[in-house]
Enzyme design. Structure first.
Site, PDB file in Angstrom:
ATOM      1  N   HIS A  19       2.277  15.032  12.174  1.00 24.87           N
ATOM      2  CA  HIS A  19       2.752  15.214  10.804  1.00 24.87           C
ATOM      3  C   HIS A  19       1.847  16.218  10.098  1.00 24.87           C
ATOM      4  O   HIS A  19       0.624  16.153  10.219  1.00 24.87           O
ATOM      5  CB  HIS A  19       2.738  13.853  10.089  1.00 24.87           C
ATOM      6  CG  HIS A  19       2.865  13.955   8.612  1.00 24.87           C
ATOM      7  ND1 HIS A  19       3.858  14.712   8.002  1.00 24.87           N
ATOM      8  CD2 HIS A  19       2.129  13.417   7.596  1.00 24.87           C
ATOM      9  CE1 HIS A  19       3.716  14.619   6.683  1.00 24.87           C
ATOM     10  NE2 HIS A  19       2.674  13.850   6.420  1.00 24.87           N
ATOM     11  N   ASN A  78       3.198  19.987   2.960  1.00 26.95           N
ATOM     12  CA  ASN A  78       3.522  18.673   3.528  1.00 26.95           C
ATOM     13  C   ASN A  78       4.917  18.295   3.041  1.00 26.95           C
ATOM     14  O   ASN A  78       5.124  18.035   1.862  1.00 26.95           O
ATOM     15  CB  ASN A  78       2.474  17.662   3.052  1.00 26.95           C
ATOM     16  CG  ASN A  78       2.762  16.233   3.505  1.00 26.95           C
ATOM     17  OD1 ASN A  78       3.876  15.898   3.898  1.00 26.95           O
ATOM     18  ND2 ASN A  78       1.761  15.389   3.421  1.00 26.95           N
ATOM     19  N   CYS A 117       6.347   9.566   5.295  1.00 23.01           N
ATOM     20  CA  CYS A 117       6.129  10.699   6.203  1.00 23.01           C
ATOM     21  C   CYS A 117       6.414  10.343   7.659  1.00 23.01           C
ATOM     22  O   CYS A 117       6.582  11.225   8.495  1.00 23.01           O
ATOM     23  CB  CYS A 117       4.698  11.202   6.059  1.00 23.01           C
ATOM     24  SG  CYS A 117       4.304  11.707   4.364  1.00 23.01           S
TER      25      CYS A 117
END
Length: 334
Positions: free
Chosen positions: A257, A288, A121
């Protein structure tokens, strides 16, 4: 080398942004057809209402080309001018060749340097840091940085710990030269002692050679990741501000994020942002998307007018590795 560097004073900036959001919207109710959960539980725990899944014939390369094309358009830079392409991804399903070379070709570039970055990520902010340094060093003139993921094919539809979280998409920026610092120094790192917090269940060799094993999936220890993100990333965010030489109340936006809305709330609180400073919340409709999450969240803020091109924003990405990266930037044009 002579005493005077030809690149003295050269700085970098994001010239333009483009994204690809797959058309297929997947609701929490659809996800719950396969896992023992509910729309209310998913929204309470993660902040996610909907996410997007790529069509079966779409993949990381195609989504990257789509986002890249829009980023070039927003930047006013032609594909031929791009001399480096970096794709941040953990879900390009071929070990070879790298996605970036295919993307560069698909965009009609003139055979630039092309490589992938795999940092989970944190991937987009890692790639942005590398691109910024390449431009500042004079190695590259224009770098196309793309974060792209297709997590719908790497998460088990029956796994209630990951299936509701992850999704697909791509976002891209063009990085070029600037007279002023518009991409601040990166603060980045990793903690390999927690590498098992987000992990592929079995490596490909074992999958090929062992009988009766299930195909590899991504698994996550949500509690470990939550603790690490909530406590360590607040410190990392402060460090990013310190190295950039700015205070939290000077920020126009905070773009973390999009891992979990509760983590985002904790991080925003720890920073003591000014009242009304927009904090990206793209996770509600996007889920996500790992390495694609920062550019997608950036686009949502710009598209909805919560922030504008030229605003000062703090980017902070974190995830598998465990790894993290962040920088203070001036937001690009959409």
């Amino acid at each position: 080398m002579g005493a005077i560097s030809t690149t003295q004073g050269r700085q970098s900036k994001m010239l333009g942004l483009g994204v690809h959001r797959p058309e297929r919207i997947v609701t929490n109710d659809e996800i719950c057809e396969f896992i023992d959960s509910s729309d209310e539980w998913i929204q309470t725990r993660s902040g996610i209402k909907n996410r997007r899944f790529a069509d079966p014939e779409e993949n990381v390369v195609q989504m990257s080309i789509s986002a890249g094309r829009k980023a070039l358009e927003a930047s006013g830079i032609s594909a031929e001018q791009v001399d480096t392409v970096i794709v941040a991804t953990s879900t390009h399903l071929e070990l070879t060749p790298q996605a970036a070379a295919k993307v560069a070709h698909g965009l009609g570039t003139k055979g630039p340097a092309a490589f992938d970055i795999c940092a989970g990520c944190a991937g987009f902010c890692y790639a942005l840091a590398v691109a910024s340094d390449l431009v500042k060093a004079g190695t590259s003139q224009y770098v196309l940085v793309i974060g792209a993921e297709q997590l719908s094919v790497t998460t088990d539809p029956y796994d209630r710990t990951t299936r509701f979280i992850f999704a697909d998409g791509a976002g891209a920026v063009v990085v070029g030269q600037s007279d002023e610092t518009e991409i601040g120094p990166a603060v980045w790192g990793s903690d390999g002692s927690q590498s098992d917090a987000i992990v592929q269940t079995i490596d490909w060799y074992d999958y090929i050679t062992k009988a009766d094993v299930e195909r590899p999936w991504i698994r996550m220890n949500g509690i470990s990741v939550f603790r690490w993100a909530a406590f360590e990333m607040g410190k990392a965010a402060q460090k990013v501000l310190d190295v950039a030489g700015i205070k939290a109340d000077e920020l126009h936006a905070f773009i973390p994020h999009q891992a979990n809305s509760r983590i985002t709330e904790l991080l925003a609180k720890s920073l003591n942002l000014s009242d009304g400073t927009p904090v990206a919340n793209d996770i509600a409709e996007t889920g996500n998307t790992s390495a694609a999450s920062i550019p997608l969240a950036m686009e949502e803020l710009l598209r909805t007018g919560k922030a504008k091109a030229g605003d000062t924003a703090l980017l902070l990405a974190f995830g598998a590795g465990l790894s993290y990266a962040g920088q203070v930037v001036k937001l690009p044009k959409l």
